[in-house]
Design a protein around this motif. Structure first.
Motif, short mmCIF file in Angstrom:
data_model
loop_
_atom_site.label_atom_id
_atom_site.label_comp_id
_atom_site.label_asym_id
_atom_site.label_seq_id
_atom_site.Cartn_x
_atom_site.Cartn_y
_atom_site.Cartn_z
N ALA A 136 0.90 -1.30 -0.32
CA ALA A 136 -0.11 -0.03 -0.33
C ALA A 136 1.08 1.24 -0.11
O ALA A 136 1.25 1.54 1.08
N SER A 137 0.90 1.95 -1.17
CA SER A 137 1.98 2.72 -1.29
C SER A 137 1.98 4.47 -0.25
O SER A 137 3.16 4.52 0.32
N GLY A 155 15.08 1.70 -2.96
CA GLY A 155 14.86 3.33 -3.86
C GLY A 155 14.08 3.62 -3.79
O GLY A 155 13.28 4.78 -4.10
N GLU A 156 12.95 3.13 -4.02
CA GLU A 156 11.10 2.77 -4.22
C GLU A 156 10.81 3.00 -2.48
O GLU A 156 10.62 2.40 -1.81
N ILE A 157 10.73 4.84 -2.72
CA ILE A 157 9.93 4.98 -0.74
C ILE A 157 8.77 4.49 -0.83
O ILE A 157 8.93 4.22 0.36
N ARG A 158 7.90 4.45 -1.94
CA ARG A 158 6.59 4.26 -1.89
C ARG A 158 6.37 2.58 -1.20
O ARG A 158 5.04 1.94 -1.74
N GLY A 159 7.31 1.40 -1.79
CA GLY A 159 7.25 -0.10 -2.05
C GLY A 159 6.54 -0.20 -3.27
O GLY A 159 6.35 0.46 -4.14
N ASN A 160 6.07 -1.09 -3.06
CA ASN A 160 5.68 -2.27 -3.59
C ASN A 160 3.50 -1.79 -4.29
O ASN A 160 3.03 -1.74 -3.68
N GLY A 161 3.55 -1.14 -5.35
CA GLY A 161 2.34 -0.01 -5.58
C GLY A 161 1.90 -1.02 -7.10
O GLY A 161 2.14 -2.01 -7.62
N ASN A 162 0.50 -0.60 -7.38
CA ASN A 162 -0.11 -1.70 -8.66
C ASN A 162 1.08 -1.99 -9.42
O ASN A 162 0.81 -2.43 -10.60
N ALA A 163 1.86 -0.19 -10.24
CA ALA A 163 3.05 -0.89 -11.39
C ALA A 163 3.79 -1.87 -11.11
O ALA A 163 3.71 -2.24 -12.53
#
Length: 565
Positions: A136-137, A155-163
């Motif tokens: 959940a971003s 490096g992806e601060i919002r974690g795993n999202g839909n994309a």
């Protein structure tokens, strides 16, 4: 002899007290009847006519089918946050995708909330935790939320999202490898590797959160061809199957190809269940592990049927689907196996995913107090007693509060066999006995006024207590958010304009006009968003949406370009 008996009893005691493992396999947008498991013995329409899910078939054999298992919301984000914290989405204050009110209710985010993983960590029982797949971003990276191991990209601060379910490399928009569409097989392998590493060594909790069955559909060519062969053999409609151009597996078109690709995708997702059960058996941990399979909301791929001349969505026998508070949007396939659960059982006691945190706290034997404000209740009694079991929640029932500004705003409460729904714009109330009338055909509101009054009061008192917000609150937040975004863009425009005038290029006037035009395009979109929210206040339909074309026509007729001097 006495020594041997004492030793044996001591050993059995240690086994009995061994902390159980927990596995949650979370599907995305999977409908109630989108598996080969018949969820209700008495209703054949609660299984799919074509899709095969042998893993879930096995899970149903060794565990129970929870026929009234609910997601916290009819869309993904609120559910994914609610399940983590053991609270309703209203209490979490994130009720729908792009919840505009949350920005103002939770300006500091959710740092003070406790996830399932952190709760187990706080129990000091040596739990190893992992999270693979869609998060959940809004919560950021799950490695910061109590999960020891994740598949999050550095490096992806919002974690795993839909994309992450659409591209292998999001920044480059690299497509998935042909043998791993939607990360179906890497998620399966990572979860099994985790089990092989820790099962039997220490208690563990792993959540495997698939990107399937969310659009875009994706499957391997092998799975597609195998299901295509079955489709033809079973005599289903093949019209247009061979005439579809392009890559019909990753981006299928044509009704037959879409159905086949969807079935193939669900089958490949189900392979995770097959391999997890097998891994637990090989490690001797199957009998000490709770396996929970469910979905974040009702089916996105609903079936359209004509009802009184209107197209209606259905998930099996259930009305509607994703984005709706009718049963098809919130009642989801839920299968659970583990200690105490009778193999092959059908359990009709209503449960909701925010019960899982409290359940895991109870079953793990944690002596640490529950996190403050949890809504869910322990399912232990239901696991061990089946349909005679009870769930004691801190909330008054199962709440679905959905004051969304772009869907019909509906607030619902389930208590026992009854479900009350209030339309937050019109005030209209519906009441259904969802045990006998899960198709929601017979509105009992007029014939049971006392039950309506008592249930609606419990619902509203709860919403008020936890700051769940009203439909009007949400619309006001949308107005405020759009105005703030517009003002920010104007400031950016003025700064760019100042730089441009200082540089004084030869085509200064043309560049200024281009800059202003680009600004007005976005400002006009913001005004359109506000107009749709204004019209939403008059949306009294239980299924319809705001007329976007009418809103756009109104804005076009009344819009005046911004021109700062």
């Amino acid at each position: 002899m006495k020594y041997l008996i004492t030793t044996l009893l001591f050993t059995l005691s240690l086994v009995a007290e061994k902390a159980p493992n927990f596995i949650i396999i979370y599907a995305d947008d999977l409908g109630y009847a989108d598996t080969s498991v018949q969820m209700m013995d008495a209703d054949p329409s609660t299984k799919h006519k074509f899709i095969q899910t042998p893993g879930l078939d096995r899970l149903a054999e060794i565990g129970g089918r929870f026929t009234a298992g609910y997601s916290p919301t009819p869309t993904c984000t609120g559910s994914r946050m609610s399940i983590q914290f053991g609270k309703s989405s209203a209490a979490v204050q994130y009720r729908n995708v792009n919840d505009v009110l949350a920005k103002y209710q939770r300006p500091q985010g959710w740092e003070n909330e406790v996830t399932m993983a952190q709760m187990l960590k706080d129990a000091n029982l040596n739990y190893k935790t992992a999270f693979f797949g869609k998060g959940a971003s809004q919560l950021g990276r799950f490695e910061d939320l109590g999960y020891d191991i994740t598949d999050e990209i550095a490096g992806e601060i919002r974690g795993n999202g839909n994309a992450h379910g659409q591209y292998w490399d999001i920044k480059k928009q690299t497509p998935f490898p042909p043998d791993n569409p939607k990360r179906l097989h890497s998620l399966r392998k990572e979860s099994v590797n985790f089990i092989n590493e820790y099962a039997g060594k220490q208690p563990f909790f792993v959540m495997v959160s698939h990107y399937a069955a969310h659009i875009p559909f994706g499957c391997t060519r092998e799975a597609f061809e195998r299901n295509k062969k079955r489709w033809i053999e079973m005599g289903f409609d093949t019209d247009g199957m061979e005439a579809v151009p392009g890559d019909y597996i990753l981006k299928p078109s044509g009704n037959a190809n879409i159905e086949i690709a969807y079935a193939a995708m669900v089958y490949e997702m189900d392979m995770t269940v097959v391999d997890i059960i097998q891994a637990l058996e090989l490690k001797g941990e199957l009998d000490n592990t709770y396996i929970i399979f469910t979905s974040d909301n009702g089916g996105g791929k609903a079936v359209l049927r004509k009802v009184n001349g209107d197209n209606r969505r259905f998930n099996g026998p259930l009305q509607e689907g994703k984005r709706s508070i009718f049963e098809g949007g919130i009642r989801v396939p839920t299968l659970i196996s583990g200690p105490g659960i009778k193999p092959g059982s059908q359990i009709s006691v209503p449960i909701v995913q925010y019960d899982f945190l409290t359940t895991m706290h109870d079953l793990s034997g944690s002596k640490t107090p529950l996190p403050e404000g949890v809504d869910g209740g322990s399912l232990r009694d239901v696991f061990y007693k089946g349909n005679s079991g009870k769930v004691e929640r801190l909330s008054p029932g199962i709440l679905h509060h959905y004051p969304c500004h772009y869907h019909p705003p509906i607030s619902s409460i389930i208590i026992g066999d009854y479900k009350l729904m209030r339309h937050l714009n019109s005030g209209e109330i519906r009441l259904y006995n969802i045990k006998t009338d899960y198709r929601e055909k017979n509105n009992l509101a007029d014939s049971m006024p006392e039950k309506v009054a008592s249930m609606d009061k419990l619902r509203q008192d709860y919403v008020d207590k936890i700051g769940g917000g009203s439909a009007e609150d949400v619309r006001e937040a949308q107005f405020k958010a759009q105005d703030e975004a517009s003002e920010q863009l104007k400031r950016i425009y003025k700064n760019k304009l100042a730089v441009l005038e200082k540089e004084s290029p030869t085509d200064l006037e043309a560049k200024k006009a281009e800059l202003l035009k680009a600004l007005n395009v976005i400002l006009k979109k913001h005004e359109l968003n506000k107009e749709k929210a204004r019209r939403h206040a008059e949306l009294y339909s239980w299924r319809g949406y705001v007329d976007k074309n009418a809103a756009e026509a109104y804005v076009n007729a009344n819009w005046v370009d911004y021109n700062w001097k």
